[in-house]
Every structure is written in C-alpha cells, then in structure tokens.
Design a protein around this motif. Structure first.
Motif, PDB file in Angstrom:
ATOM      1  N   GLU A  40     -35.184  -6.626 -72.488  1.00 43.97           N
ATOM      2  CA  GLU A  40     -34.562  -6.951 -71.213  1.00 43.97           C
ATOM      3  C   GLU A  40     -35.118  -8.253 -70.648  1.00 43.97           C
ATOM      4  N   LYS A  53     -36.106  -0.039 -83.265  1.00 44.43           N
ATOM      5  CA  LYS A  53     -35.795   1.038 -82.328  1.00 44.43           C
ATOM      6  C   LYS A  53     -35.335   2.309 -83.045  1.00 44.43           C
ATOM      7  N   ASN A 107     -40.210   2.302 -74.865  1.00 46.09           N
ATOM      8  CA  ASN A 107     -40.003   1.724 -73.534  1.00 46.09           C
ATOM      9  C   ASN A 107     -40.483   0.287 -73.461  1.00 46.09           C
ATOM     10  N   ARG A 116     -37.956  -1.892 -75.080  1.00 41.27           N
ATOM     11  CA  ARG A 116     -36.793  -2.082 -74.197  1.00 41.27           C
ATOM     12  C   ARG A 116     -37.091  -3.106 -73.115  1.00 41.27           C
ATOM     13  N   GLU A 117     -38.277  -3.007 -72.509  1.00 41.37           N
ATOM     14  CA  GLU A 117     -38.665  -3.959 -71.469  1.00 41.37           C
ATOM     15  C   GLU A 117     -38.733  -5.379 -72.022  1.00 41.37           C
TER      16      GLU A 117
END
Length: 110
Positions: free
Chosen positions: A107, A73, A100, A103-104
């Motif tokens: 998560e 990141k 993004n 990040r997904e």
C-alpha cells in the motif's frame, strides 16, 4: 548427531519412516533427549489411521524438514491455513503479522 539429523526441538517439522515402512510428516510435540526419541503429531502419512495422532519415534527415524523460505502472499496464506489446521497459534500470529506487513508495504508503494 549427523548433519542429516540436525538438533531437533519442539515445533520442528519432521519427516520419517516408521519401522513398519509407512512414511510420516508431522511436528515435534515433545523430546526425550535421554532416550533419543521424539513424540510427533502426525499430519500426513501413508497410514491414514495415524493422521492426527501423536506417536513416539526414534531420532534416527526422522529428519528435520528445512524451514520454508516464504516469498509471496499466496505461500503465506497457505501456511496460515496450515497453522489453523494444526492449531499452532504462535505460528498463525507470526504469519499473519508477516502478511500484514507485506500488505502495508504494498500500500505504501501505491
């Protein structure tokens, strides 16, 4: 063309040496395939007066910088800042999409 001077294209990052000896790093804005030259936007140089300017360089004066293999990141965020600084919208969008999706994925693991 030698391996050292792989086929250059618009948008490629290059490093080189001016005939006056200064080192430069920038990206290709335009190609003159007939004349064996490129026009590069200089991002950094030993000669601070040419930073931010577009200058013509002979193909033999520059070497393509290999594409970065981004793994985390922080690296992507650094490259996003660089894309913003250089005004490269396409690269910015590509990098933010990659960030993004990372990040997904993170998560989804939680």
């Amino acid at each position: 063309m030698s391996n050292q001077h792989s086929i250059l294209k618009i948008g490629d990052w290059v490093k080189g040496k001016l005939l006056t000896g200064e080192l430069v790093i920038g990206y290709i804005e335009n190609l003159d395939t007939q004349g064996g030259a490129v026009k590069a936007k200089i991002v950094t140089s030993d000669n601070k007066t040419i930073e931010g300017k577009s200058i013509p360089l002979l193909n033999r004066q520059v070497n393509k910088i290999p594409d970065a293999n981004v793994k985390n990141k922080e690296q992507i965020q650094f490259l996003i800042d660089l894309a913003l600084e250089t005004g490269d919208e396409e690269w910015f969008l590509e990098l933010t999409a990659k960030l993004n999706s990372m990040r997904e994925l993170a998560e989804g693991v939680k």
